[in-house]
Design a protein around this motif. Structure first.
Motif, PDB file in Angstrom:
ATOM      1  N   PHE A 159      30.742  31.156  26.221  1.00 36.54           N
ATOM      2  CA  PHE A 159      31.670  31.446  27.343  1.00 36.54           C
ATOM      3  C   PHE A 159      31.826  30.055  28.279  1.00 36.54           C
ATOM      4  CE2 PHE A 159      29.915  35.224  26.084  1.00 36.54           C
ATOM      5  CZ  PHE A 159      31.258  35.964  26.236  1.00 36.54           C
TER       6      PHE A 159
ATOM      7  N   TRP B 225      18.689  34.806  34.647  1.00 39.73           N
ATOM      8  CA  TRP B 225      19.853  33.923  34.497  1.00 39.73           C
ATOM      9  C   TRP B 225      19.976  33.183  35.693  1.00 39.73           C
ATOM     10  CZ3 TRP B 225      19.557  38.141  31.573  1.00 39.73           C
ATOM     11  CH2 TRP B 225      20.156  38.051  30.267  1.00 39.73           C
TER      12      TRP B 225
ATOM     13  N   LEU C 163      22.480  39.739  36.235  1.00 37.69           N
ATOM     14  CA  LEU C 163      21.296  40.845  36.539  1.00 37.69           C
ATOM     15  C   LEU C 163      20.206  40.655  35.470  1.00 37.69           C
ATOM     16  CD1 LEU C 163      23.283  44.326  36.927  1.00 37.69           C
ATOM     17  CD2 LEU C 163      22.142  42.500  38.858  1.00 37.69           C
ATOM     18  N   GLY C 164      19.160  40.763  35.996  1.00 39.59           N
ATOM     19  CA  GLY C 164      17.699  40.810  35.162  1.00 39.59           C
ATOM     20  C   GLY C 164      17.424  39.721  34.401  1.00 39.59           C
TER      21      GLY C 164
ATOM     22  N   ASP D 105       9.193  44.121  37.181  1.00 37.60           N
ATOM     23  CA  ASP D 105       9.891  42.766  36.752  1.00 37.60           C
ATOM     24  C   ASP D 105      10.255  42.465  38.257  1.00 37.60           C
ATOM     25  OD1 ASP D 105      10.208  42.835  33.984  1.00 37.60           O
ATOM     26  OD2 ASP D 105      12.230  43.298  34.169  1.00 37.60           O
TER      27      ASP D 105
ATOM     28  N   LEU E 265      21.255  32.188  26.838  1.00 39.69           N
ATOM     29  CA  LEU E 265      21.316  32.479  25.510  1.00 39.69           C
ATOM     30  C   LEU E 265      22.260  31.914  24.798  1.00 39.69           C
ATOM     31  CD1 LEU E 265      21.386  36.500  26.034  1.00 39.69           C
ATOM     32  CD2 LEU E 265      19.503  35.011  25.274  1.00 39.69           C
TER      33      LEU E 265
ATOM     34  N   ALA F  56      22.234  37.261  19.970  1.00 43.79           N
ATOM     35  CA  ALA F  56      22.261  36.448  21.063  1.00 43.79           C
ATOM     36  C   ALA F  56      22.220  35.128  20.339  1.00 43.79           C
ATOM     37  CB  ALA F  56      20.941  36.412  22.027  1.00 43.79           C
TER      38      ALA F  56
ATOM     39  N   LEU G 138      32.553  41.338  30.661  1.00 47.08           N
ATOM     40  CA  LEU G 138      31.570  42.134  30.803  1.00 47.08           C
ATOM     41  C   LEU G 138      30.357  41.496  30.691  1.00 47.08           C
ATOM     42  CD1 LEU G 138      32.811  44.798  27.739  1.00 47.08           C
ATOM     43  CD2 LEU G 138      31.943  45.433  30.193  1.00 47.08           C
ATOM     44  N   VAL G 139      30.372  40.244  29.957  1.00 44.07           N
ATOM     45  CA  VAL G 139      29.113  39.501  29.938  1.00 44.07           C
ATOM     46  C   VAL G 139      28.648  39.046  31.365  1.00 44.07           C
ATOM     47  CG1 VAL G 139      29.923  37.141  29.304  1.00 44.07           C
ATOM     48  CG2 VAL G 139      27.898  37.709  28.380  1.00 44.07           C
TER      49      VAL G 139
ATOM     50  N   PHE H  57      33.771  47.803  32.396  1.00 44.18           N
ATOM     51  CA  PHE H  57      32.626  48.530  32.083  1.00 44.18           C
ATOM     52  C   PHE H  57      32.884  49.951  31.837  1.00 44.18           C
ATOM     53  CE2 PHE H  57      28.185  49.949  33.894  1.00 44.18           C
ATOM     54  CZ  PHE H  57      27.547  49.374  32.830  1.00 44.18           C
TER      55      PHE H  57
ATOM     56  N   ARG I 163      10.272  41.559  24.464  1.00 42.28           N
ATOM     57  CA  ARG I 163      11.428  42.630  24.172  1.00 42.28           C
ATOM     58  C   ARG I 163      12.260  41.512  23.140  1.00 42.28           C
ATOM     59  NH1 ARG I 163      12.487  45.460  30.024  1.00 42.28           N
ATOM     60  NH2 ARG I 163      10.330  46.293  30.183  1.00 42.28           N
TER      61      ARG I 163
ATOM     62  N   PRO J 158      18.965  46.405  36.540  1.00 42.15           N
ATOM     63  CA  PRO J 158      19.147  45.701  35.583  1.00 42.15           C
ATOM     64  C   PRO J 158      18.893  46.445  33.885  1.00 42.15           C
ATOM     65  CG  PRO J 158      18.024  44.267  37.080  1.00 42.15           C
ATOM     66  CD  PRO J 158      17.938  45.599  37.335  1.00 42.15           C
TER      67      PRO J 158
ATOM     68  N   PHE K 113      32.750  42.416  19.697  1.00 44.83           N
ATOM     69  CA  PHE K 113      33.462  43.177  20.756  1.00 44.83           C
ATOM     70  C   PHE K 113      34.741  43.681  20.336  1.00 44.83           C
ATOM     71  CE2 PHE K 113      30.014  41.325  23.337  1.00 44.83           C
ATOM     72  CZ  PHE K 113      29.945  42.338  24.418  1.00 44.83           C
TER      73      PHE K 113
HETATM   74  C1  HEM Z   1      19.606  41.344  29.006  1.00 42.74           C
HETATM   75  C2  HEM Z   1      21.956  39.680  24.842  1.00 42.74           C
HETATM   76  C3  HEM Z   1      26.080  41.173  26.658  1.00 42.74           C
HETATM   77  C4  HEM Z   1      23.787  43.252  30.341  1.00 42.74           C
HETATM   78  C5  HEM Z   1      20.038  40.768  27.454  1.00 42.74           C
HETATM   79  C6  HEM Z   1      18.861  40.127  26.617  1.00 42.74           C
HETATM   80  C7  HEM Z   1      19.590  39.644  25.496  1.00 42.74           C
HETATM   81  C8  HEM Z   1      21.166  40.131  25.780  1.00 42.74           C
HETATM   82  C9  HEM Z   1      18.927  39.052  24.463  1.00 42.74           C
HETATM   83  C10 HEM Z   1      17.526  40.185  27.017  1.00 42.74           C
HETATM   84  C11 HEM Z   1      16.730  41.456  26.626  1.00 42.74           C
HETATM   85  C12 HEM Z   1      15.359  41.393  27.065  1.00 42.74           C
HETATM   86  O1  HEM Z   1      14.554  40.477  26.498  1.00 42.74           O
HETATM   87  O2  HEM Z   1      14.837  42.288  27.799  1.00 42.74           O
HETATM   88  C13 HEM Z   1      23.439  40.017  25.151  1.00 42.74           C
HETATM   89  C14 HEM Z   1      24.406  39.426  24.140  1.00 42.74           C
HETATM   90  C15 HEM Z   1      25.668  39.881  24.758  1.00 42.74           C
HETATM   91  C16 HEM Z   1      25.228  40.743  25.771  1.00 42.74           C
HETATM   92  C17 HEM Z   1      24.227  38.557  22.952  1.00 42.74           C
HETATM   93  C18 HEM Z   1      26.876  39.448  24.207  1.00 42.74           C
HETATM   94  C19 HEM Z   1      27.543  38.300  24.285  1.00 42.74           C
HETATM   95  C20 HEM Z   1      25.681  42.147  27.736  1.00 42.74           C
HETATM   96  C21 HEM Z   1      26.666  42.944  28.484  1.00 42.74           C
HETATM   97  C22 HEM Z   1      26.166  43.856  29.475  1.00 42.74           C
HETATM   98  C23 HEM Z   1      24.830  43.003  29.352  1.00 42.74           C
HETATM   99  C24 HEM Z   1      28.257  43.143  27.868  1.00 42.74           C
HETATM  100  C25 HEM Z   1      26.648  44.799  30.247  1.00 42.74           C
HETATM  101  C26 HEM Z   1      27.839  44.874  30.734  1.00 42.74           C
HETATM  102  C27 HEM Z   1      22.585  42.968  30.305  1.00 42.74           C
HETATM  103  C28 HEM Z   1      21.422  43.087  31.212  1.00 42.74           C
HETATM  104  C29 HEM Z   1      20.197  42.559  30.858  1.00 42.74           C
HETATM  105  C30 HEM Z   1      20.730  42.086  29.457  1.00 42.74           C
HETATM  106  C31 HEM Z   1      21.735  43.813  32.776  1.00 42.74           C
HETATM  107  C32 HEM Z   1      19.077  42.404  31.476  1.00 42.74           C
HETATM  108  C33 HEM Z   1      18.095  43.460  31.315  1.00 42.74           C
HETATM  109  C34 HEM Z   1      16.578  43.543  31.839  1.00 42.74           C
HETATM  110  O3  HEM Z   1      16.548  42.731  32.963  1.00 42.74           O
HETATM  111  O4  HEM Z   1      15.878  44.390  31.401  1.00 42.74           O
HETATM  112  N1  HEM Z   1      21.280  40.794  26.761  1.00 42.74           N
HETATM  113  N2  HEM Z   1      23.987  40.628  25.860  1.00 42.74           N
HETATM  114  N3  HEM Z   1      24.537  42.340  28.309  1.00 42.74           N
HETATM  115  N4  HEM Z   1      21.768  42.162  29.310  1.00 42.74           N
HETATM  116 FE1  HEM Z   1      22.940  41.308  27.651  1.00 42.74          FE
END
Ligand code: HEM
Length: 286
Positions: A235, A187, A173-174, A33, A229, A143, A167-168, A263, A180, A39, A154
């Motif tokens: 937000f 972002w 990150l990432g 990545d 997303l 999402a 949290l969001v 967290f 997936r 992430p 939540f």
């Molecule tokens: C990635 C949805 C909340 C941490 C993602 C991805 C989606 C998603 C669809 C992409 C996954 C992929 O294709 O690899 C959501 C939704 C949330 C939410 C709908 C709530 C509104 C959170 C929270 C955290 C978080 C609360 C941590 C405290 C992450 C991180 C990634 C990620 C770090 C990147 C992962 C990577 O780079 O592989 N999220 N998420 N998310 N999410 Fe969320």
């Protein structure tokens, strides 16, 4: 031979400072990545924990049911096998650590080593669940949906609007992976740094629908390099979420403090810790 099962007390034999260092050593990989597993470790910790339901007191990181089918195969968990496989050698090296402790600690390491706040963390989760205790496939957020859905998901974990908005911010990150989740892109321009950029990008950019055959998502105008997303946009559009987002965009310290608290609480949902379980505040390495 040594048993790989963790029991209620086996965490007492583990030096968690060493585990922290060993997880940190797994983060960097130029071929993966954006160069870091941080992430995806944060996402693993969150998805292992965010299945908690305050009503039925089911789900959460204790027992680490995320490693079992069917939960491992839930759509929301696509790609997290990569993170579990990366951590597996440490389960072999430290057989007395539970998977729940290992996965949540990996999230703490990801946040801290990428420059985020210190996250208080306690050991004591136990591998005492079976695949029959996997959570149903409706606990994690979708999402594609908006503020009402995000709140419902939540609130079931027991979080309030401020905690949700904090949290969001992990979406600094990432990235999203079309292989997936189906969504695509990071972002912001520094996906391996923990910052308040989720909020600054969200509020300062113009977000337009991405023109492609994939799922509906937003990209920034004019570059199209960064993404949001549909759920992220809540937000910005929901007035209560937005008030918190504006505060975090303006004040990174406030974001760090609130994120660290929320967290830490997320990682502990549904876990009953021994009264004498130590609280760790690991120092980031350099
Ligand atoms: C990635 C949805 C909340 C941490 C993602 C991805 C989606 C998603 C669809 C992409 C996954 C992929 O294709 O690899 C959501 C939704 C949330 C939410 C709908 C709530 C509104 C959170 C929270 C955290 C978080 C609360 C941590 C405290 C992450 C991180 C990634 C990620 C770090 C990147 C992962 C990577 O780079 O592989 N999220 N998420 N998310 N999410 Fe969320």
């Amino acid at each position: 031979g040594a048993s790989a099962a963790s029991t209620e007390d086996s965490w007492r034999k583990v030096n968690f400072h060493n585990v922290y260092k060993d997880i940190a050593a797994l983060l960097e990989d130029e071929s993966y990545d954006d160069g870091s597993y941080g992430p995806v470790f944060v996402r693993l910790a969150w998805h292992a924990s965010g299945t908690y339901d305050v009503g039925s007191k089911t789900g959460g990181s204790n027992g680490a049911t995320i490693r079992f089918s069917p939960e491992a195969d839930h759509g929301a968990n696509a790609g997290l096998g990569v993170a579990r496989a990366r951590l597996e050698p440490l389960k072999k090296k430290y057989p007395h650590i539970s998977y729940g402790d290992l996965y949540t600690l990996a999230g703490v390491v990801g946040v801290q080593e990428l420059g985020g706040p210190t996250v208080r963390w306690r050991p004591g989760r136990v591998d005492n669940k079976t695949k029959e205790q996997c959570t149903p496939d409706d606990r994690l957020p979708d999402a594609a949906q908006g503020a009402d859905h995000v709140r419902a998901i939540f609130y079931r974990m027991g979080f309030d609007d401020q905690e949700i908005a904090a949290l969001v911010g992990a979406h600094a990150l990432g990235r999203c992976h079309s292989t997936r989740s189906g969504y695509e892109g990071p972002w912001n321009a520094s996906p391996t740094a923990f910052t308040n950029f989720f909020y600054t990008e969200l509020l300062q950019n113009t977000w337009v629908p991405k023109k492609w055959s994939g799922p509906f998502q937003f990209v920034d105008k004019p570059t199209g390099e960064f993404m949001m997303l549909p759920a992220d946009l809540a937000f910005r559009t929901d007035p209560v979420f937005r008030r918190h987002a504006e505060r975090y965009a303006a004040d990174q310290d406030a974001f760090f403090a609130d994120f660290a608290k929320a967290f830490s609480r997320l990682l502990e949902l549904g876990v009953s810790f021994p009264a004498d379980a130590p609280v760790y505040e690991f120092k980031a390495l350099d």
